[in-house]
Design a protein around this motif. Sequence first.
Motif, PDB file in Angstrom:
ATOM      1  N   PRO A  55       4.693  -1.004  -2.715  1.00 10.29           N
ATOM      2  CA  PRO A  55       5.802  -0.366  -1.995  1.00 10.29           C
ATOM      3  C   PRO A  55       5.377   0.955  -1.361  1.00 10.29           C
ATOM      4  CG  PRO A  55       5.994   0.125  -4.305  1.00 10.29           C
ATOM      5  CD  PRO A  55       4.784  -0.778  -4.149  1.00 10.29           C
ATOM      6  N   HIS A  56       6.133   1.370  -0.373  1.00 10.56           N
ATOM      7  CA  HIS A  56       5.970   2.680   0.268  1.00 10.56           C
ATOM      8  C   HIS A  56       7.362   3.191   0.574  1.00 10.56           C
ATOM      9  CE1 HIS A  56       4.662   5.909   2.858  1.00 10.56           C
ATOM     10  NE2 HIS A  56       5.248   5.372   3.908  1.00 10.56           N
ATOM     11  N   ASN A  57       7.704   4.375   0.055  1.00 14.21           N
ATOM     12  CA  ASN A  57       9.023   4.979   0.258  1.00 14.21           C
ATOM     13  C   ASN A  57       8.899   6.190   1.166  1.00 14.21           C
ATOM     14  OD1 ASN A  57      10.482   3.254  -1.614  1.00 14.21           O
ATOM     15  ND2 ASN A  57       9.336   4.310  -3.205  1.00 14.21           N
ATOM     16  N   PHE A  58       9.836   6.340   2.083  1.00 13.60           N
ATOM     17  CA  PHE A  58       9.851   7.493   2.975  1.00 13.60           C
ATOM     18  C   PHE A  58      11.254   7.685   3.528  1.00 13.60           C
ATOM     19  CE2 PHE A  58       8.774   3.783   5.469  1.00 13.60           C
ATOM     20  CZ  PHE A  58       9.495   3.922   6.644  1.00 13.60           C
ATOM     21  N   THR A  59      11.452   8.779   4.223  1.00  5.92           N
ATOM     22  CA  THR A  59      12.719   9.071   4.888  1.00  5.92           C
ATOM     23  C   THR A  59      12.508   8.925   6.386  1.00  5.92           C
ATOM     24  OG1 THR A  59      13.263  10.645   3.138  1.00  5.92           O
ATOM     25  CG2 THR A  59      14.536  10.801   5.178  1.00  5.92           C
ATOM     26  N   ASP A  60      13.357   8.138   7.039  1.00  2.00           N
ATOM     27  CA  ASP A  60      13.192   7.933   8.487  1.00  2.00           C
ATOM     28  C   ASP A  60      13.763   9.103   9.272  1.00  2.00           C
ATOM     29  OD1 ASP A  60      15.944   7.529   8.572  1.00  2.00           O
ATOM     30  OD2 ASP A  60      15.829   5.436   9.158  1.00  2.00           O
ATOM     31  N   GLN A  61      13.675   9.032  10.597  1.00  2.00           N
ATOM     32  CA  GLN A  61      14.092  10.157  11.439  1.00  2.00           C
ATOM     33  C   GLN A  61      15.600  10.408  11.406  1.00  2.00           C
ATOM     34  OE1 GLN A  61      12.417   7.449  12.853  1.00  2.00           O
ATOM     35  NE2 GLN A  61      13.524   6.766  14.654  1.00  2.00           N
ATOM     36  N   TRP A  62      16.382   9.484  10.875  1.00  2.00           N
ATOM     37  CA  TRP A  62      17.832   9.658  10.760  1.00  2.00           C
ATOM     38  C   TRP A  62      18.238  10.086   9.357  1.00  2.00           C
ATOM     39  CZ3 TRP A  62      15.826   5.349  13.349  1.00  2.00           C
ATOM     40  CH2 TRP A  62      15.945   5.425  14.736  1.00  2.00           C
ATOM     41  N   GLY A  63      17.257  10.362   8.504  1.00  2.00           N
ATOM     42  CA  GLY A  63      17.538  10.832   7.159  1.00  2.00           C
ATOM     43  C   GLY A  63      17.805   9.746   6.136  1.00  2.00           C
ATOM     44  N   ARG A  64      17.582   8.495   6.502  1.00  2.00           N
ATOM     45  CA  ARG A  64      17.808   7.394   5.565  1.00  2.00           C
ATOM     46  C   ARG A  64      16.576   7.176   4.697  1.00  2.00           C
ATOM     47  NH1 ARG A  64      19.498   2.659   9.554  1.00  2.00           N
ATOM     48  NH2 ARG A  64      17.584   3.434  10.470  1.00  2.00           N
ATOM     49  N   GLU A  65      16.800   6.849   3.431  1.00  2.00           N
ATOM     50  CA  GLU A  65      15.711   6.484   2.531  1.00  2.00           C
ATOM     51  C   GLU A  65      15.298   5.047   2.862  1.00  2.00           C
ATOM     52  OE1 GLU A  65      14.456   7.951  -0.521  1.00  2.00           O
ATOM     53  OE2 GLU A  65      15.380   9.855  -0.028  1.00  2.00           O
ATOM     54  N   VAL A  66      13.999   4.846   3.049  1.00  4.14           N
ATOM     55  CA  VAL A  66      13.478   3.534   3.418  1.00  4.14           C
ATOM     56  C   VAL A  66      12.428   3.122   2.396  1.00  4.14           C
ATOM     57  CG1 VAL A  66      12.323   2.186   5.221  1.00  4.14           C
ATOM     58  CG2 VAL A  66      13.803   4.086   5.856  1.00  4.14           C
ATOM     59  N   GLU A  67      12.464   1.863   1.982  1.00  2.00           N
ATOM     60  CA  GLU A  67      11.398   1.304   1.153  1.00  2.00           C
ATOM     61  C   GLU A  67      10.814   0.118   1.902  1.00  2.00           C
ATOM     62  OE1 GLU A  67      10.521  -0.177  -3.334  1.00  2.00           O
ATOM     63  OE2 GLU A  67      12.334  -0.956  -2.396  1.00  2.00           O
ATOM     64  N   GLU A  68       9.499   0.130   2.087  1.00  2.00           N
ATOM     65  CA  GLU A  68       8.810  -0.999   2.703  1.00  2.00           C
ATOM     66  C   GLU A  68       7.865  -1.609   1.677  1.00  2.00           C
ATOM     67  OE1 GLU A  68       8.683   0.207   7.386  1.00  2.00           O
ATOM     68  OE2 GLU A  68       6.932   0.698   6.193  1.00  2.00           O
ATOM     69  N   ILE A  69       7.743  -2.915   1.724  1.00  2.00           N
ATOM     70  CA  ILE A  69       6.812  -3.640   0.870  1.00  2.00           C
ATOM     71  C   ILE A  69       5.704  -4.167   1.771  1.00  2.00           C
ATOM     72  CG2 ILE A  69       6.490  -5.536  -0.759  1.00  2.00           C
ATOM     73  CD1 ILE A  69       8.461  -3.398  -1.757  1.00  2.00           C
ATOM     74  N   TYR A  70       4.462  -3.833   1.443  1.00  2.00           N
ATOM     75  CA  TYR A  70       3.299  -4.253   2.214  1.00  2.00           C
ATOM     76  C   TYR A  70       2.526  -5.320   1.451  1.00  2.00           C
ATOM     77  CZ  TYR A  70       3.979  -0.117   5.096  1.00  2.00           C
ATOM     78  OH  TYR A  70       4.495   0.813   5.936  1.00  2.00           O
ATOM     79  N   ILE A  71       1.914  -6.238   2.188  1.00  2.00           N
ATOM     80  CA  ILE A  71       1.023  -7.255   1.622  1.00  2.00           C
ATOM     81  C   ILE A  71      -0.344  -7.060   2.255  1.00  2.00           C
ATOM     82  CG2 ILE A  71       0.521  -9.728   1.457  1.00  2.00           C
ATOM     83  CD1 ILE A  71       3.526 -10.226   1.482  1.00  2.00           C
ATOM     84  N   ILE A  72      -1.387  -7.147   1.427  1.00  2.00           N
ATOM     85  CA  ILE A  72      -2.755  -7.020   1.925  1.00  2.00           C
ATOM     86  C   ILE A  72      -3.220  -8.389   2.414  1.00  2.00           C
ATOM     87  CG2 ILE A  72      -5.123  -6.397   1.357  1.00  2.00           C
ATOM     88  CD1 ILE A  72      -3.940  -4.520  -0.771  1.00  2.00           C
ATOM     89  N   ARG A  73      -3.542  -8.465   3.696  1.00  2.00           N
ATOM     90  CA  ARG A  73      -4.015  -9.714   4.314  1.00  2.00           C
ATOM     91  C   ARG A  73      -5.492  -9.946   3.980  1.00  2.00           C
ATOM     92  NH1 ARG A  73      -1.649  -8.931  10.383  1.00  2.00           N
ATOM     93  NH2 ARG A  73       0.541  -9.172   9.886  1.00  2.00           N
ATOM     94  N   PRO A  74      -5.999 -11.168   4.216  1.00  2.00           N
ATOM     95  CA  PRO A  74      -7.408 -11.462   3.950  1.00  2.00           C
ATOM     96  C   PRO A  74      -8.387 -10.564   4.721  1.00  2.00           C
ATOM     97  CG  PRO A  74      -6.201 -13.507   4.197  1.00  2.00           C
ATOM     98  CD  PRO A  74      -5.251 -12.386   4.553  1.00  2.00           C
ATOM     99  N   ASP A  75      -7.993 -10.091   5.913  1.00  2.00           N
ATOM    100  CA  ASP A  75      -8.881  -9.200   6.676  1.00  2.00           C
ATOM    101  C   ASP A  75      -8.683  -7.734   6.295  1.00  2.00           C
ATOM    102  OD1 ASP A  75      -6.413  -8.684   7.811  1.00  2.00           O
ATOM    103  OD2 ASP A  75      -7.062  -9.056   9.867  1.00  2.00           O
ATOM    104  N   ARG A  76      -7.925  -7.487   5.213  1.00  2.00           N
ATOM    105  CA  ARG A  76      -7.655  -6.155   4.651  1.00  2.00           C
ATOM    106  C   ARG A  76      -6.725  -5.300   5.500  1.00  2.00           C
ATOM    107  NH1 ARG A  76      -8.578  -6.457  -0.636  1.00  2.00           N
ATOM    108  NH2 ARG A  76     -10.472  -7.617  -1.006  1.00  2.00           N
TER     109      ARG A  76
END
Length: 94
Positions: A55-76
């Motif tokens: 996961p990666h958590n951050f605040t967007d430009q409108w002040g909302r809390e955002v959580e993104e989930i990333y997957i590592i692909r075979p090419d990294r």
Amino acid sequence: MKRSMGLILAVALAGCTASVGSYSSAGLEPIPGSITYNGQPRTKLTKSPVGSSFPHNFTDQWGREVEEIYIIRPDRTLLIAERHYRPVFSLDDD
């Protein structure tokens, strides 16, 4: 009714298992604050196994809390698999 619910559940589960291990999707478009907003990171994630997620958590430009989930692909490279916006305020003030 039970028969149609069972059919719907079976179709939904089949759709979930069909996409496991597939990295061909472009994923979500990066937004300001995303790890991949200005392109892929320069450092490769060499110690993390392919297919793992984080996961990666951050605040967007409108002040909302955002959580993104990333997957590592075979090419990294990183794929944004999910994005969740957390409410700025809660109506439940318990």
